[in-house]
Motif scaffolding. Structure first.
Motif, PDB file in Angstrom:
ATOM      1  N   UNK A 154      45.532  49.052  56.030  1.00  0.00           N
ATOM      2  CA  UNK A 154      44.800  50.307  55.777  1.00  0.00           C
ATOM      3  C   UNK A 154      45.052  50.811  54.348  1.00  0.00           C
ATOM      4  N   UNK A 155      45.845  50.101  53.566  1.00  0.00           N
ATOM      5  CA  UNK A 155      46.188  50.610  52.221  1.00  0.00           C
ATOM      6  C   UNK A 155      45.098  50.279  51.208  1.00  0.00           C
ATOM      7  N   UNK A 156      45.036  51.080  50.157  1.00  0.00           N
ATOM      8  CA  UNK A 156      44.092  50.801  49.061  1.00  0.00           C
ATOM      9  C   UNK A 156      44.435  49.478  48.393  1.00  0.00           C
ATOM     10  N   UNK A 157      45.734  49.193  48.333  1.00  0.00           N
ATOM     11  CA  UNK A 157      46.146  47.956  47.662  1.00  0.00           C
ATOM     12  C   UNK A 157      45.656  46.710  48.409  1.00  0.00           C
ATOM     13  N   UNK A 158      45.570  46.776  49.719  1.00  0.00           N
ATOM     14  CA  UNK A 158      45.034  45.624  50.453  1.00  0.00           C
ATOM     15  C   UNK A 158      43.549  45.451  50.093  1.00  0.00           C
ATOM     16  N   UNK A 159      42.822  46.560  50.076  1.00  0.00           N
ATOM     17  CA  UNK A 159      41.394  46.481  49.715  1.00  0.00           C
ATOM     18  C   UNK A 159      41.246  45.876  48.316  1.00  0.00           C
ATOM     19  N   UNK A 160      42.077  46.341  47.392  1.00  0.00           N
ATOM     20  CA  UNK A 160      42.039  45.823  46.024  1.00  0.00           C
ATOM     21  C   UNK A 160      42.438  44.345  45.979  1.00  0.00           C
ATOM     22  N   UNK A 161      43.450  43.966  46.752  1.00  0.00           N
ATOM     23  CA  UNK A 161      43.908  42.575  46.762  1.00  0.00           C
ATOM     24  C   UNK A 161      42.809  41.632  47.206  1.00  0.00           C
ATOM     25  N   UNK A 162      42.095  42.015  48.259  1.00  0.00           N
ATOM     26  CA  UNK A 162      41.021  41.166  48.783  1.00  0.00           C
ATOM     27  C   UNK A 162      39.855  41.112  47.791  1.00  0.00           C
ATOM     28  N   UNK A 163      39.497  42.304  47.271  1.00  0.00           N
ATOM     29  CA  UNK A 163      38.394  42.388  46.306  1.00  0.00           C
ATOM     30  C   UNK A 163      38.681  41.527  45.070  1.00  0.00           C
ATOM     31  N   UNK A 164      39.898  41.646  44.587  1.00  0.00           N
ATOM     32  CA  UNK A 164      40.284  40.879  43.390  1.00  0.00           C
ATOM     33  C   UNK A 164      40.228  39.376  43.670  1.00  0.00           C
ATOM     34  N   UNK A 165      40.668  38.985  44.859  1.00  0.00           N
ATOM     35  CA  UNK A 165      40.625  37.560  45.207  1.00  0.00           C
ATOM     36  C   UNK A 165      39.179  37.078  45.202  1.00  0.00           C
ATOM     37  N   UNK A 166      38.306  37.853  45.836  1.00  0.00           N
ATOM     38  CA  UNK A 166      36.898  37.415  45.932  1.00  0.00           C
ATOM     39  C   UNK A 166      36.239  37.394  44.554  1.00  0.00           C
ATOM     40  N   UNK A 167      36.660  38.296  43.690  1.00  0.00           N
ATOM     41  CA  UNK A 167      36.086  38.343  42.333  1.00  0.00           C
ATOM     42  C   UNK A 167      36.830  37.431  41.350  1.00  0.00           C
ATOM     43  N   UNK A 168      37.787  36.688  41.854  1.00  0.00           N
ATOM     44  CA  UNK A 168      38.577  35.742  41.037  1.00  0.00           C
ATOM     45  C   UNK A 168      39.198  36.421  39.813  1.00  0.00           C
ATOM     46  N   UNK A 169      39.828  37.562  40.039  1.00  0.00           N
ATOM     47  CA  UNK A 169      40.513  38.280  38.959  1.00  0.00           C
ATOM     48  C   UNK A 169      41.884  38.730  39.468  1.00  0.00           C
ATOM     49  N   UNK A 170      42.724  39.138  38.529  1.00  0.00           N
ATOM     50  CA  UNK A 170      44.050  39.633  38.927  1.00  0.00           C
ATOM     51  C   UNK A 170      43.908  41.009  39.581  1.00  0.00           C
ATOM     52  N   UNK A 171      44.619  41.232  40.654  1.00  0.00           N
ATOM     53  CA  UNK A 171      44.547  42.541  41.335  1.00  0.00           C
ATOM     54  C   UNK A 171      45.288  43.592  40.514  1.00  0.00           C
ATOM     55  N   UNK A 172      44.754  44.815  40.583  1.00  0.00           N
ATOM     56  CA  UNK A 172      45.473  45.937  39.948  1.00  0.00           C
ATOM     57  C   UNK A 172      45.938  46.860  41.070  1.00  0.00           C
ATOM     58  N   UNK A 173      47.202  46.708  41.438  1.00  0.00           N
ATOM     59  CA  UNK A 173      47.739  47.497  42.548  1.00  0.00           C
ATOM     60  C   UNK A 173      48.245  48.841  42.051  1.00  0.00           C
ATOM     61  N   UNK A 174      48.017  49.868  42.865  1.00  0.00           N
ATOM     62  CA  UNK A 174      48.449  51.210  42.461  1.00  0.00           C
ATOM     63  C   UNK A 174      49.618  51.722  43.305  1.00  0.00           C
ATOM     64  N   UNK A 175      49.986  50.940  44.306  1.00  0.00           N
ATOM     65  CA  UNK A 175      51.147  51.340  45.124  1.00  0.00           C
ATOM     66  C   UNK A 175      50.784  52.300  46.237  1.00  0.00           C
ATOM     67  N   UNK A 176      49.502  52.333  46.625  1.00  0.00           N
ATOM     68  CA  UNK A 176      49.123  53.205  47.748  1.00  0.00           C
ATOM     69  C   UNK A 176      48.154  52.519  48.691  1.00  0.00           C
TER      70      UNK A 176
END
Ligand code: T3D
Length: 258
Positions: free
Chosen positions: A236-258
């Motif tokens: 449910x965290x924003x970082x999980x959403x970002x992690x998946x999005x970054x993977x699909x977009x083939x870029x490094x994830x930018x995690x914010x810690x929330x």
């Protein structure tokens, strides 16, 4: 008199330096209380990793033995209850990674404070010593909990009864610590590790810590249940959403810690 513990924030990493170098950073009451207070300050959300090291040539030689004999000193009854135990529980309960960067000798409570941290790295010149038996004490500061879990009962009891000083390389070989860095690059490499952790998905790391801390006591059933609960929170965290999005977009994830 200089501060017994130095505290600074380097981007998302809190850097805590034990600072009584003339005494190999042995703990007196003032230093124990200052460390507790620094760890409390690390609750701030902007801090996403904690890095603990020692000033000078040692990490920490444990209890300041001169303080134990002082007539106005804290006295044996207070030392564990008010100094070390609150440090250990803070280290284990902080919902973020804590790195012990063991720059030199870590003895007695100094060794066990390091072992209570999540990831322990050491300089090639560092050493570890369960010094307690040499002065007729028993290992404290969580040592009897952590050490056998890290290296097994046999090695733990031998190290604790004999009080042998072992090198960082031997500690790594035994599984007591994660990694040894060459002395020359130790400060840079160990801090780099803290920054790497600080830029990761902090909530995920916090739940990982919580699950591993609980696994020592839980049954498999309880642990599976806990993983289920924590994974739902991580998902449910924003970082999980970002992690998946970054993977699909083939870029490094930018995690914010929330
Ligand atoms: O109530 C309770 O006390 C219960 C709580 C217990 C918790 C504990 O941590 S008990 C264990 C306490 N620690 C020790 O027993 C370790 C004592 N220190 C040593 O065995 C050696 O110093 C080391 C093996 C750690 C390092 O040896 P070395 O040769 O590299 O250094 P050194 O020359 O012995 O020490 C350098 C200085 O630090 C020296 O001071 P000086 O002579 O230059 O003025 C030494 O006295 C001082 N120092 C080192 N450890 C302590 C200390 N001073 C006070 N307390 C110490 N623990």
């Amino acid at each position: 008199m200089s501060d017994p513990v130095l505290f600074s924030v380097d981007k998302e990493v809190a850097v805590i330096t034990l600072n009584r170098p003339d005494k190999l950073n042995a703990f007196n009451r003032q230093m124990a209380m200052a460390l507790q207070s620094c760890l409390d300050d690390c609750a701030d959300k902007s801090i996403r990793c904690i890095y603990i090291t020692g000033a000078g040539k040692g990490f920490s030689a444990g209890q300041d033995l001169a303080e134990v004999t002082e007539p106005d000193g804290p006295g044996m009854a207070k030392i564990l209850a008010e100094h070390y135990n609150p440090i250990i529980t803070r280290l284990r309960n902080l919902p973020k990674p804590v790195v012990a960067a063991v720059n030199g000798v870590a003895a007695g409570a100094g060794a066990n404070i390091a072992l209570a941290c999540d990831i322990v790295v050491a300089s090639s010149g560092a050493s570890f010593m369960q010094a307690f038996s040499k002065i007729g004490l028993i290992p404290d500061s969580g040592g009897t909990y952590f050490l056998p879990r890290l290296v097994g009962h046999q090695k733990a009891i031998a190290l604790m009864m004999l009080g042998d000083k072992i090198s960082a390389t031997e500690a790594e070989r035994l599984g007591m610590i994660y990694k040894v860095f060459d002395e020359e690059e130790f400060a840079e490499k160990s801090l780099q590790l803290a920054h790497q952790l600080g830029a990761m998905a902090t909530l995920g790391l916090a739940y990982t810590k919580l699950a591993l801390n609980a696994s020592a006591e839980n049954t498999l059933e309880q642990q599976l249940q806990l993983e289920d609960e924590l994974q739902q929170k991580a998902a449910a965290s924003n970082d999980f959403a970002e992690g998946v999005q970054a993977f699909l977009e083939k870029r490094a994830a930018i995690f914010k810690g929330n």
